[in-house]
Design a protein around this motif. Structure first.
Motif, mmCIF file in Angstrom:
data_model
loop_
_atom_site.group_PDB
_atom_site.id
_atom_site.type_symbol
_atom_site.label_atom_id
_atom_site.label_comp_id
_atom_site.label_asym_id
_atom_site.label_seq_id
_atom_site.Cartn_x
_atom_site.Cartn_y
_atom_site.Cartn_z
ATOM 1 N N GLY A 134 9.189 20.116 -3.764
ATOM 2 C CA GLY A 134 8.933 20.311 -5.198
ATOM 3 C C GLY A 134 7.380 20.057 -5.596
ATOM 4 O O GLY A 134 6.905 19.063 -4.847
ATOM 5 N N ALA A 135 6.855 20.475 -6.655
ATOM 6 C CA ALA A 135 5.360 20.467 -6.588
ATOM 7 C C ALA A 135 4.962 18.880 -6.881
ATOM 8 O O ALA A 135 4.026 18.545 -6.204
ATOM 9 C CB ALA A 135 5.132 21.295 -7.968
ATOM 10 N N ASP A 136 5.571 18.152 -7.737
ATOM 11 C CA ASP A 136 5.026 16.811 -7.833
ATOM 12 C C ASP A 136 6.067 15.646 -7.555
ATOM 13 O O ASP A 136 6.102 14.606 -7.898
ATOM 14 C CB ASP A 136 4.816 16.824 -9.408
ATOM 15 N N ALA A 137 7.312 16.032 -6.668
ATOM 16 C CA ALA A 137 8.344 15.037 -6.495
ATOM 17 C C ALA A 137 7.720 13.780 -5.960
ATOM 18 O O ALA A 137 8.349 12.778 -6.576
ATOM 19 C CB ALA A 137 9.436 15.758 -5.604
ATOM 20 N N ALA A 138 7.122 13.778 -5.309
ATOM 21 C CA ALA A 138 6.355 12.703 -4.481
ATOM 22 C C ALA A 138 5.444 11.662 -5.465
ATOM 23 O O ALA A 138 5.649 10.613 -5.459
ATOM 24 C CB ALA A 138 5.372 13.091 -3.522
ATOM 25 N N ASP A 139 4.901 12.883 -6.348
ATOM 26 C CA ASP A 139 4.041 11.805 -7.437
ATOM 27 C C ASP A 139 5.025 11.089 -8.404
ATOM 28 O O ASP A 139 4.734 10.136 -8.674
ATOM 29 C CB ASP A 139 3.302 12.884 -8.244
ATOM 30 N N TYR A 140 6.135 11.667 -8.669
ATOM 31 C CA TYR A 140 6.980 11.127 -9.611
ATOM 32 C C TYR A 140 7.692 9.773 -8.984
ATOM 33 O O TYR A 140 7.938 8.804 -9.596
ATOM 34 C CB TYR A 140 8.192 11.986 -10.190
ATOM 35 N N LYS A 141 8.058 10.168 -7.942
ATOM 36 C CA LYS A 141 8.579 8.831 -7.235
ATOM 37 C C LYS A 141 7.640 7.733 -6.998
ATOM 38 O O LYS A 141 8.005 6.476 -7.185
ATOM 39 C CB LYS A 141 9.041 9.433 -5.741
ATOM 40 N N VAL A 192 5.107 7.938 0.881
ATOM 41 C CA VAL A 192 5.928 8.540 0.074
ATOM 42 C C VAL A 192 5.692 10.355 0.187
ATOM 43 O O VAL A 192 4.489 10.760 0.143
ATOM 44 C CB VAL A 192 5.891 8.310 -1.333
ATOM 45 N N THR A 193 6.535 11.013 0.700
ATOM 46 C CA THR A 193 6.328 12.325 1.326
ATOM 47 C C THR A 193 7.633 13.227 1.216
ATOM 48 O O THR A 193 8.689 12.577 1.071
ATOM 49 C CB THR A 193 5.598 12.253 2.533
ATOM 50 N N SER A 194 7.432 14.475 0.977
ATOM 51 C CA SER A 194 8.494 15.295 1.097
ATOM 52 C C SER A 194 9.123 15.489 2.197
ATOM 53 O O SER A 194 8.588 15.190 3.308
ATOM 54 C CB SER A 194 7.758 16.956 0.898
ATOM 55 N N ILE A 195 10.378 15.836 2.339
ATOM 56 C CA ILE A 195 11.192 15.755 3.153
ATOM 57 C C ILE A 195 10.925 16.913 4.245
ATOM 58 O O ILE A 195 11.157 16.837 5.410
ATOM 59 C CB ILE A 195 12.961 16.269 2.996
ATOM 60 N N ILE A 250 0.692 -1.246 -0.093
ATOM 61 C CA ILE A 250 0.090 0.037 -0.101
ATOM 62 C C ILE A 250 0.881 1.282 -0.113
ATOM 63 O O ILE A 250 1.481 1.309 0.984
ATOM 64 C CB ILE A 250 -0.791 0.019 1.323
ATOM 65 N N PHE A 251 0.749 2.053 -1.147
ATOM 66 C CA PHE A 251 1.439 3.299 -1.188
ATOM 67 C C PHE A 251 0.549 4.546 -0.739
ATOM 68 O O PHE A 251 -0.659 4.312 -1.050
ATOM 69 C CB PHE A 251 1.937 3.668 -2.578
ATOM 70 N N ILE A 252 0.932 5.363 0.268
ATOM 71 C CA ILE A 252 0.258 6.470 0.418
ATOM 72 C C ILE A 252 1.054 7.836 0.022
ATOM 73 O O ILE A 252 2.022 7.903 0.219
ATOM 74 C CB ILE A 252 -0.049 6.568 2.059
ATOM 75 N N ASP A 253 0.407 8.671 -0.894
ATOM 76 C CA ASP A 253 0.715 9.815 -1.212
ATOM 77 C C ASP A 253 0.602 10.807 0.228
ATOM 78 O O ASP A 253 -0.360 11.317 0.637
ATOM 79 C CB ASP A 253 -0.184 10.676 -2.254
ATOM 80 N N LEU A 299 -2.033 11.884 -10.532
ATOM 81 C CA LEU A 299 -1.403 10.705 -10.101
ATOM 82 C C LEU A 299 -2.149 9.490 -10.285
ATOM 83 O O LEU A 299 -1.564 8.507 -10.787
ATOM 84 C CB LEU A 299 -0.959 10.875 -8.405
ATOM 85 N N ALA A 300 -3.539 9.494 -9.869
ATOM 86 C CA ALA A 300 -4.155 8.358 -10.116
ATOM 87 C C ALA A 300 -4.336 7.881 -11.567
ATOM 88 O O ALA A 300 -4.017 6.688 -11.882
ATOM 89 C CB ALA A 300 -5.511 8.670 -9.587
ATOM 90 N N SER A 301 -4.306 8.858 -12.497
ATOM 91 C CA SER A 301 -4.350 8.697 -13.766
ATOM 92 C C SER A 301 -3.136 7.997 -14.346
ATOM 93 O O SER A 301 -3.152 7.327 -15.502
ATOM 94 C CB SER A 301 -4.810 9.990 -14.926
ATOM 95 N N LEU A 302 -1.914 8.459 -13.807
ATOM 96 C CA LEU A 302 -0.541 7.778 -14.316
ATOM 97 C C LEU A 302 -0.678 6.242 -13.870
ATOM 98 O O LEU A 302 0.372 5.564 -14.388
ATOM 99 C CB LEU A 302 0.324 8.734 -13.636
ATOM 100 N N VAL A 303 -0.879 5.807 -12.665
ATOM 101 C CA VAL A 303 -0.734 4.524 -12.019
ATOM 102 C C VAL A 303 -1.926 3.578 -12.452
ATOM 103 O O VAL A 303 -1.597 2.295 -12.241
ATOM 104 C CB VAL A 303 -0.587 4.536 -10.518
ATOM 105 N N LEU A 304 -3.183 3.811 -12.777
ATOM 106 C CA LEU A 304 -4.105 3.267 -13.068
ATOM 107 C C LEU A 304 -3.573 1.990 -14.268
ATOM 108 O O LEU A 304 -3.949 0.876 -14.308
ATOM 109 C CB LEU A 304 -5.420 3.826 -13.297
ATOM 110 N N PRO A 305 -3.037 2.488 -15.308
ATOM 111 C CA PRO A 305 -2.821 1.879 -16.340
ATOM 112 C C PRO A 305 -1.701 0.749 -16.100
ATOM 113 O O PRO A 305 -1.587 -0.228 -16.710
ATOM 114 C CB PRO A 305 -2.253 2.639 -17.556
ATOM 115 N N LYS A 306 -0.890 0.910 -14.863
ATOM 116 C CA LYS A 306 0.048 -0.127 -14.328
ATOM 117 C C LYS A 306 -0.797 -1.272 -13.605
ATOM 118 O O LYS A 306 -0.078 -1.991 -13.177
ATOM 119 C CB LYS A 306 1.016 0.698 -13.577
#
Length: 148
Positions: free
Chosen positions: A53-60, A30-33, A3-6, A78-85
């Protein structure tokens, strides 16, 4: 399965962790420092810190997450980027993003941004409630019962 948590600002971290413990599932936050914490967490919980950074957590998250994992986020993009995976994606209010619903949500976000950019106002999200937390918990349990 993990389970990943933004993690930046997620109000359901503790809820997701307690449910994950019931099923002995690893949780990756996954979170900002900027949100570094010395709080102690159970053994099944790990943190991945990213730069500011704006989307650093999303990219990771996109980089780390794999088919069969679960993502907890309120971020439609972010959801739209990982659903195809082959990832199952839950909103913190207990709804699941799907391939059938994500396009409409992204379109709604786009039009709201357009209104704001032109000086208009849009409604923000309603305050997060215990009812929302309970709905999230129940949906996560239901999802885990399907896949475990």
């Amino acid at each position: 399965m993990k389970i990943f948590i933004d993690g930046d600002g997620s109000p359901v971290k503790d809820t997701a962790i307690s449910v994950a413990q019931m099923y002995e599932i690893e949780v990756v936050i996954v979170t900002s420092i900027d949100h570094y914490s010395l709080k102690e967490y159970p053994k099944n919980v790990s943190f991945t810190y990213v730069d500011k950074g704006a989307d650093a957590a999303d990219y990771k998250i996109v980089q780390l997450i794999k088919s069969g994992d679960i993502l907890v986020t309120q971020d439609y993009g972010l959801a739209s980027l990982v659903l195809p995976k082959g990832v199952r994606v839950l909103h913190q209010r207990g709804t699941e993003y799907t391939a059938e619903t994500i396009d409409g949500l992204l379109e709604q976000r786009y039009f709201s941004a357009k209104v704001r950019k032109s000086g208009g106002r849009t409604k923000g999200p309603k305050p997060f409630t215990q009812i929302d937390r309970d709905a999230f918990r129940q949906k996560l349990i239901t999802l885990l019962e399907e896949v475990v």
